[in-house]
Every structure is written in C-alpha cells, then in structure tokens.
Design a protein around this motif. Structure first.
Motif, PDB file in Angstrom:
ATOM      1  N   LEU A  58       9.863   0.582  -1.699  1.00  0.00           N
ATOM      2  CA  LEU A  58       8.552   0.428  -1.079  1.00  0.00           C
ATOM      3  C   LEU A  58       7.550   1.381  -1.735  1.00  0.00           C
ATOM      4  O   LEU A  58       7.862   2.549  -2.008  1.00  0.00           O
ATOM      5  CB  LEU A  58       8.647   0.737   0.418  1.00  0.00           C
ATOM      6  N   GLN A  59       6.366   0.884  -1.995  1.00  0.00           N
ATOM      7  CA  GLN A  59       5.268   1.651  -2.586  1.00  0.00           C
ATOM      8  C   GLN A  59       5.570   2.165  -4.005  1.00  0.00           C
ATOM      9  O   GLN A  59       4.993   3.165  -4.437  1.00  0.00           O
ATOM     10  CB  GLN A  59       4.872   2.821  -1.679  1.00  0.00           C
ATOM     11  N   ARG A  76       4.823   2.151  -7.699  1.00  0.00           N
ATOM     12  CA  ARG A  76       3.539   1.884  -8.339  1.00  0.00           C
ATOM     13  C   ARG A  76       3.555   0.545  -9.067  1.00  0.00           C
ATOM     14  O   ARG A  76       4.541   0.207  -9.746  1.00  0.00           O
ATOM     15  CB  ARG A  76       3.194   2.992  -9.315  1.00  0.00           C
TER      16      ARG A  76
END
Length: 374
Positions: free
Chosen positions: A10-11, A13
């Motif tokens: 998750l998250q 880049r």
C-alpha cells in the motif's frame, strides 16, 4: 478487505510501481550452459581488455583480512589520491559506489521533485533516465543528429528556469562520438544560471588526447560544471564499483552531507589507490585499446559494415545483416556483443567492446564465418 500480502505494498510510490527492472545481458556462464560451450568471449560491457592490474590484485589480497572493518567515512585518503592524480583540489572530489551513486546524489541534491527538470540527449546513459524517474523529476530529451553527433541548439531549447541539470556524455555511448571541448565550454555558457552541466567522462581516458576533449582541467573556470569519472573502464575495477565526481567545493560539500557514509567499501578504496599507482598497467590498457580499436575499424569496414568514429573503448557499427540474427549467431559461437535494437531502435547496429588482440581476432573470424555461411 485488504489481504495481508497486499498491505505491504500500500502507498508504494507510482514511480516504483511502473518501473521495469534493468535488463542485463546474459552472463558468460549462462551462455556456456545455453549453447554447450567451454569458452566465451565477452565484448559487450566495455570492460578493461587486460583485466585487473596485478598490483591491484596484490593489494586486494593483502587487505582481505580487513574486510570486517568499515572504511573511513568519506574515503579521505582516496579523495586525496584522486585529487593528486587528476590535478584537482581534494575539496572538489566526491567518491561514490560507481559514478552511478554520484549521479543519484546530484539529482537528489539539485532537482526538486515535481518542480524541476533534467535535460539530456536521446539515447543517453540509462541511469540518467532511471534515477530522474525514481526521484520524481521530469526528464526532457532531444534526439541526437542522424550521424550521432550532438544538436546543441535543440538541447539548450529544452532548458528553462527550472532546469536543474543537463547531462552530456563524452565520449558518448553507444556511438563513441566525442565533441571538441570547446563545444562543451560553449554549452556551459549558454545554460540558465541555476543549471548544472554534468559531463560524464567515463571513457575519456581512451580518447588519446584528453586535454582536447575533457572538462576536468577547466573546472576552475566553469563553476556550473561537474565532471564524472569511473574506475570501471581504464582502471579495470568494474566489479568493485568505484567512481567520483569533480565539482565546486560548495556543491561537493552538500553531496557529502547526504551520501551514505560507507558506500565505497574498503577493498574498493584500496584498489582504487593501487590502480592509480600502477601506471604501467594503465598505459598498457590505453595502448592495447587503441591498437585493438584500429584493428576492429579496419576489419569491420572490410566486412561491409558502416563503422562510426569512436574515441572510446568500444565501436558502434551497422552490420550488413540483421543485428538480431548476427547477435544470435555470435552467441552460438561463444561471442557476446551488445545489440542496439532494444532501447535504441537500431535493428542492424551493434556495439563491440575492444578486447585484447586474441579476443578481437576471434570475433572477426566468427563474423567472417557467419557472412560466408549466408
């Protein structure tokens, strides 16, 4: 509901999620196993034709029992040695884990993600593209001229008040094209005030007349220029990863603040100093490369190839047959070259590293055999 496996990503880049890994060519061992060969000649990676300096090998062996120690942070002895060898002030030298690390540090220090841009020719050294993208910085590129020379006007036209860095490689890769240093000097004077011109001189030692092509002796007159050098080519240390940047002391100071403290390992440090001491090996490398380059130029032209002028330790040529076919036929004979179809869009072009006399002849004889079979 998010699965436990996907939670870890998750998250991540977007720049990372869209990345394609670097695609290296097949290794010597892989070629041996794939084609059932006992020997392989590798002329694909622009490595030193003589291997590694005997003095360097001796120094590595003598320091092998010290590898449990950290190198001195910042490698001050190595920086002093580099400065003395290349005629620089020690404060101007930033060592790195290959010149790749110095490129990364320059982009991180100079270019603001989402604001600034970087300018280079197309094609260019892949690390300019990779590291600019990873740092979230726009990369602007303009094509080389049809003869692979540099279109300076087109390059300058891409710059603006947010251009942090312009990269130029000389001698260029894969063509070997090398502009007169006066053209680099003129470019430096045309760039926006905030822009840093980074001149990558990885192959400069092979030009035969460094003073006519290198910006290194002229750094004091050009505060907006940084010169990159590597120990991977003429010094024969590709496997130890060592390079440096020469720049104004103030910029060097900023890079030293953000550089990991032990990125240059202790064996690379000692090997680099020994490599500069072994002037006999260094000069012999340049002699063998120059003679081998002349030989390959003559032989390739005689085989109907278009050979591009090169001052580096490699030659780019356009073959009279399809490059993919030539590449495969050479691999079957245990010879590795660099095809330029992928990434460069040149289906008949190949790049061959200048090897030692035996390796060069093995390649040419195999090439003749391939053309005769057809």
């Amino acid at each position: 509901m998010t699965s436990p496996r996907s939670r870890a990503t998750l998250q991540v880049r977007p720049e990372v999620m869209d990345f394609s890994p670097y695609s290296a060519g097949l290794s010597i061992q892989e070629i041996k196993e794939r084609y059932g060969l006992d020997t392989v000649v590798k002329l694909a990676s622009n490595e030193n034709p003589l291997g590694t300096s005997p003095l360097v090998q001796q120094v590595i062996r003598s320091h092998a029992d010290h590898v449990f120690r950290y190198a001195q942070s910042g490698n001050p002895r190595l920086a002093q040695k580099i400065a003395a060898f290349f005629g620089l002030q020690t404060e101007c030298v930033v060592t790195g884990n290959g010149s790749d690390e110095v490129i990364d540090l320059l982009i991180r220090a100079k270019a603001r993600p989402g604001i600034d841009n970087i300018v280079a020719f197309n094609p260019c050294f892949s690390m300019y593209t990779v590291l600019a993208r990873l740092c979230g910085v726009e990369l602007r590129q303009t094509p080389l001229n049809d003869d692979f020379s540099f279109n300076w006007d087109a390059l300058v036209s891409l710059t603006d008040d947010n251009t942090a860095i312009v990269f130029v490689t000389t001698p260029d890769n894969p063509s070997g094209y090398t502009p007169p240093v006066e053209e680099i000097m003129a470019l430096a004077k045309r760039l926006p005030e905030q822009c840093l011109l980074v001149v990558d001189e990885a192959y400069m030692d092979f030009t035969g007349n460094r003073d006519a092509h290198s910006m290194m002796p002229r750094l004091a007159d050009f505060p907006n220029v940084c010169v990159l050098r590597t120990f991977s080519k003429s010094f024969g240390l590709a496997g130890l990863r060592l390079g440096f940047g020469a720049m104004q002391p103030e910029l060097a100071g900023y890079l030293k603040r953000i550089r990991p403290p032990f990125s240059v390992n202790i064996l690379a440090e000692h090997a680099g100093m020994a490599a500069m001491d072994d002037t006999v090996f260094f000069n012999e490398t340049l002699r063998v490369t120059a003679e081998g380059r002349d030989y390959l130029n003559r032989e390739l032209a005689a085989l109907g190839c278009t050979v591009y002028p090169s001052k580096a330790n490699f030659i780019m040529f356009e073959a009279p047959i399809d490059g993919a076919e030539l590449h495969e036929q050479l691999l079957r004979r245990g010879i590795i070259l660099r095809p330029l179809n992928k990434g460069y869009g040149l289906p008949r072009h190949m790049r061959v590293t200048v090897g030692n006399a035996h390796e060069n002849k093995v390649f040419i004889n195999a090439f003749k055999e391939i053309l005769n079979v057809r």
